[in-house]
Design a protein around this motif. Structure first.
Motif, mmCIF file in Angstrom:
data_model
loop_
_atom_site.group_PDB
_atom_site.id
_atom_site.type_symbol
_atom_site.label_atom_id
_atom_site.label_comp_id
_atom_site.label_asym_id
_atom_site.label_seq_id
_atom_site.Cartn_x
_atom_site.Cartn_y
_atom_site.Cartn_z
ATOM 1 N N LEU A 1 0.814 -1.206 0.000
ATOM 2 C CA LEU A 1 0.000 0.000 0.000
ATOM 3 C C LEU A 1 0.851 1.262 0.000
ATOM 4 O O LEU A 1 0.546 2.225 -0.706
ATOM 5 C CB LEU A 1 -0.937 0.001 1.211
ATOM 6 C CG LEU A 1 -1.941 -1.146 1.304
ATOM 7 C CD1 LEU A 1 -2.859 -0.945 2.501
ATOM 8 C CD2 LEU A 1 -2.751 -1.266 0.023
ATOM 9 N N GLY A 2 1.909 1.287 0.803
ATOM 10 C CA GLY A 2 2.751 2.471 0.863
ATOM 11 C C GLY A 2 3.371 2.795 -0.481
ATOM 12 O O GLY A 2 3.423 3.963 -0.888
ATOM 13 N N ASP A 3 3.844 1.778 -1.197
ATOM 14 C CA ASP A 3 4.427 2.000 -2.518
ATOM 15 C C ASP A 3 3.388 2.583 -3.468
ATOM 16 O O ASP A 3 3.687 3.494 -4.245
ATOM 17 C CB ASP A 3 4.960 0.683 -3.074
ATOM 18 C CG ASP A 3 6.145 0.152 -2.300
ATOM 19 O OD1 ASP A 3 7.282 0.344 -2.740
ATOM 20 O OD2 ASP A 3 5.929 -0.443 -1.228
ATOM 21 N N ALA A 4 2.167 2.049 -3.403
ATOM 22 C CA ALA A 4 1.108 2.531 -4.292
ATOM 23 C C ALA A 4 0.749 3.983 -3.985
ATOM 24 O O ALA A 4 0.549 4.795 -4.895
ATOM 25 C CB ALA A 4 -0.119 1.637 -4.167
ATOM 26 N N PRO B 1 -0.540 -6.165 -8.345
ATOM 27 C CA PRO B 1 -1.429 -7.083 -7.630
ATOM 28 C C PRO B 1 -2.779 -6.426 -7.325
ATOM 29 O O PRO B 1 -2.878 -5.188 -7.255
ATOM 30 C CB PRO B 1 -0.649 -7.390 -6.350
ATOM 31 C CG PRO B 1 0.780 -7.231 -6.753
ATOM 32 C CD PRO B 1 0.779 -6.066 -7.702
ATOM 33 N N PRO B 2 -3.845 -7.215 -7.146
ATOM 34 C CA PRO B 2 -5.208 -6.684 -7.044
ATOM 35 C C PRO B 2 -5.409 -5.611 -5.978
ATOM 36 O O PRO B 2 -6.216 -4.698 -6.171
ATOM 37 C CB PRO B 2 -6.038 -7.930 -6.730
ATOM 38 C CG PRO B 2 -5.276 -9.048 -7.337
ATOM 39 C CD PRO B 2 -3.831 -8.693 -7.158
ATOM 40 N N ALA B 3 -4.701 -5.696 -4.838
ATOM 41 C CA ALA B 3 -4.916 -4.726 -3.764
ATOM 42 C C ALA B 3 -4.658 -3.297 -4.223
ATOM 43 O O ALA B 3 -5.316 -2.356 -3.757
ATOM 44 C CB ALA B 3 -4.026 -5.052 -2.566
ATOM 45 N N VAL B 4 -3.729 -3.122 -5.158
ATOM 46 C CA VAL B 4 -3.430 -1.780 -5.646
ATOM 47 C C VAL B 4 -4.622 -1.212 -6.410
ATOM 48 O O VAL B 4 -4.977 -0.043 -6.276
ATOM 49 C CB VAL B 4 -2.168 -1.774 -6.518
ATOM 50 C CG1 VAL B 4 -1.937 -0.403 -7.155
ATOM 51 C CG2 VAL B 4 -0.958 -2.182 -5.693
ATOM 52 N N GLY B 5 -5.272 -2.055 -7.206
ATOM 53 C CA GLY B 5 -6.452 -1.609 -7.933
ATOM 54 C C GLY B 5 -7.578 -1.196 -6.998
ATOM 55 O O GLY B 5 -8.272 -0.205 -7.241
ATOM 56 N N ILE B 6 -7.761 -1.956 -5.920
ATOM 57 C CA ILE B 6 -8.774 -1.603 -4.928
ATOM 58 C C ILE B 6 -8.445 -0.259 -4.293
ATOM 59 O O ILE B 6 -9.317 0.588 -4.096
ATOM 60 C CB ILE B 6 -8.877 -2.702 -3.857
ATOM 61 C CG1 ILE B 6 -9.357 -4.010 -4.484
ATOM 62 C CG2 ILE B 6 -9.810 -2.286 -2.725
ATOM 63 C CD1 ILE B 6 -9.271 -5.200 -3.548
ATOM 64 N N LEU B 7 -7.173 -0.055 -3.988
ATOM 65 C CA LEU B 7 -6.742 1.190 -3.358
ATOM 66 C C LEU B 7 -6.968 2.389 -4.279
ATOM 67 O O LEU B 7 -7.468 3.432 -3.852
ATOM 68 C CB LEU B 7 -5.268 1.100 -2.979
ATOM 69 C CG LEU B 7 -4.680 2.315 -2.265
ATOM 70 C CD1 LEU B 7 -5.246 2.425 -0.853
ATOM 71 C CD2 LEU B 7 -3.162 2.221 -2.213
ATOM 72 N N LEU B 8 -6.630 2.259 -5.549
ATOM 73 C CA LEU B 8 -6.764 3.371 -6.482
ATOM 74 C C LEU B 8 -8.220 3.705 -6.768
ATOM 75 O O LEU B 8 -8.541 4.847 -7.093
ATOM 76 C CB LEU B 8 -6.020 3.055 -7.786
ATOM 77 C CG LEU B 8 -4.501 2.908 -7.661
ATOM 78 C CD1 LEU B 8 -3.894 2.543 -9.009
ATOM 79 C CD2 LEU B 8 -3.867 4.177 -7.124
ATOM 80 N N THR C 1 3.482 2.473 8.510
ATOM 81 C CA THR C 1 2.728 1.369 7.917
ATOM 82 C C THR C 1 1.961 1.854 6.695
ATOM 83 O O THR C 1 1.812 3.058 6.461
ATOM 84 C CB THR C 1 1.709 0.790 8.916
ATOM 85 O OG1 THR C 1 0.690 1.778 9.156
ATOM 86 C CG2 THR C 1 2.379 0.398 10.230
ATOM 87 N N GLY C 2 1.423 0.897 5.948
ATOM 88 C CA GLY C 2 0.611 1.239 4.791
ATOM 89 C C GLY C 2 -0.603 2.064 5.157
ATOM 90 O O GLY C 2 -0.998 2.981 4.424
ATOM 91 N N ILE C 3 -1.218 1.746 6.290
ATOM 92 C CA ILE C 3 -2.401 2.492 6.715
ATOM 93 C C ILE C 3 -2.079 3.962 6.927
ATOM 94 O O ILE C 3 -2.880 4.856 6.595
ATOM 95 C CB ILE C 3 -2.998 1.860 7.990
ATOM 96 C CG1 ILE C 3 -3.856 0.653 7.611
ATOM 97 C CG2 ILE C 3 -3.821 2.871 8.789
ATOM 98 C CD1 ILE C 3 -4.582 0.006 8.758
ATOM 99 N N MET C 4 -0.911 4.262 7.468
ATOM 100 C CA MET C 4 -0.551 5.661 7.692
ATOM 101 C C MET C 4 -0.378 6.405 6.367
ATOM 102 O O MET C 4 -0.772 7.566 6.232
ATOM 103 C CB MET C 4 0.720 5.754 8.528
ATOM 104 C CG MET C 4 0.569 5.209 9.944
ATOM 105 S SD MET C 4 -0.783 5.980 10.866
ATOM 106 C CE MET C 4 -0.274 7.690 10.868
#
Length: 313
Positions: free
Chosen positions: A15-18, A39-46, A244-247
């Protein structure tokens, strides 16, 4: 105009990279048709804005990446992932112009090698790739879009809380000491903050001792999917946590943050070093070197800066 019709950006799934790549992605999309392969999580994040321009791969091997890159039908590839395998994937996929950082002895597979500076901020390192092929992109802060429905749902999930606190982290050296949080939470409560715990499903067990100390403290750890988490963070007055990614997600939604980095040199590369966000750096002795009072002072500063920025000029 850039001399390209279609670009593909190859990314990792963290997540942090994205988040740090969003200035590059938005900047590219403003000048050339852009597809993200990750990977799919990046698409969800965007989110929905990128749904038609996102091609997922499962992240477990070379061939899924190659197939996804070929599907993008791009004439230029920006390889944000600095691994050898990623450079090999765009080479095997036959993309004509291949741009990436000169890392992991992979330079011979790239047509444009960009020197990697370990002290340069991640957002600027990503923008450097576009600049290497003549696409000039101005510096920008990471940003993620949250829909009105997601924001409303986030407020509902907060249930009256106004501060998101992430006590856990994937790596032990990044985690807050229990004693620090036990001292911090009363300071926050006395100042009018109402914390709610946030985090992923893998952080439930590590949060148990804190919840035993504060049995009435609400927790959303492990209860929200990624888009719901975005809504919760965007609706919060402040988010406090480790690196973390959440931050990173919280900062990109526009929520003020206080991020405590562990005993590494990563704050200069990964910190959100602009107002209203506050970054604290632990010493070599570990996370215990950052006190509850320091975190609380940073929290007050973040909220004050956010208030000033929100005032009409």
């Amino acid at each position: 105009m850039p001399p390209f019709k279609r670009a593909v950006v190859l990314m990792k799934g963290f997540l942090g990279d994205a988040v740090m790549a969003t200035p590059l992605l938005e900047g590219l999309r403003g000048q050339v048709s852009t597809v993200v392969v990750a990977p799919p999580a990046v698409g969800i994040l965007l989110g929905e804005d990128w749904r038609g321009s996102f091609i997922p791969f499962d992240g477990r091997g070379l061939l899924p990446r190659v197939r996804a890159i070929r599907e993008a039908r791009a004439d230029v590839a920006f390889v944000l992932n600095r691994s050898f395998r990623s450079a090999l994937a765009v080479r095997v996929a036959g993309v004509g112009v291949r741009v990436g950082h000169d890392a992991e002895s992979r330079g011979f597979m790239l047509t444009h090698k960009v020197p990697f500076d370990s002290q340069r901020h991640e957002t600027e390192s990503a923008l450097d790739l576009a600049r290497a092929v003549g696409i000039e992109l101005a510096p920008a802060n990471p940003m993620l879009k949250v829909t009105n429905d997601e924001l409303a749902r986030g407020r509902e999930r907060l249930g009256g809380a106004n501060l998101a606190l992430q006590p856990g982290a994937r790596h032990e050296y990044k985690r807050f000491r229990l004693e620090t949080l036990v001292e911090l939470i009363p300071l926050l409560l006395n100042a009018g903050f109402t914390p709610v715990l946030v985090g992923g499903t893998d952080e439930v067990d590590s949060a148990a001792p804190l919840m035993a100390e504060f049995p009435n403290l609400p927790s959303l750890i492990g209860e929200c999917n990624l888009r719901e988490t975005l809504g919760v963070l965007a609706a919060s007055r402040l988010t406090i946590g480790a690196d973390t990614g959440i931050m990173h997600v919280a900062a990109a939604t526009g929520c003020p943050t206080v991020t405590v980095f562990g005993p590494t040199e990563y704050a200069s590369r990964w910190g959100h070093l602009y107002a209203p966000h506050q970054v604290l750096q632990a010493g070599q002795e570990g996370m215990q070197s950052v006190t509850a009072k320091e975190i609380f002072a940073a929290a007050q500063a973040a909220v004050t800066h956010a208030t000033v920025l929100a005032r009409p000029t």
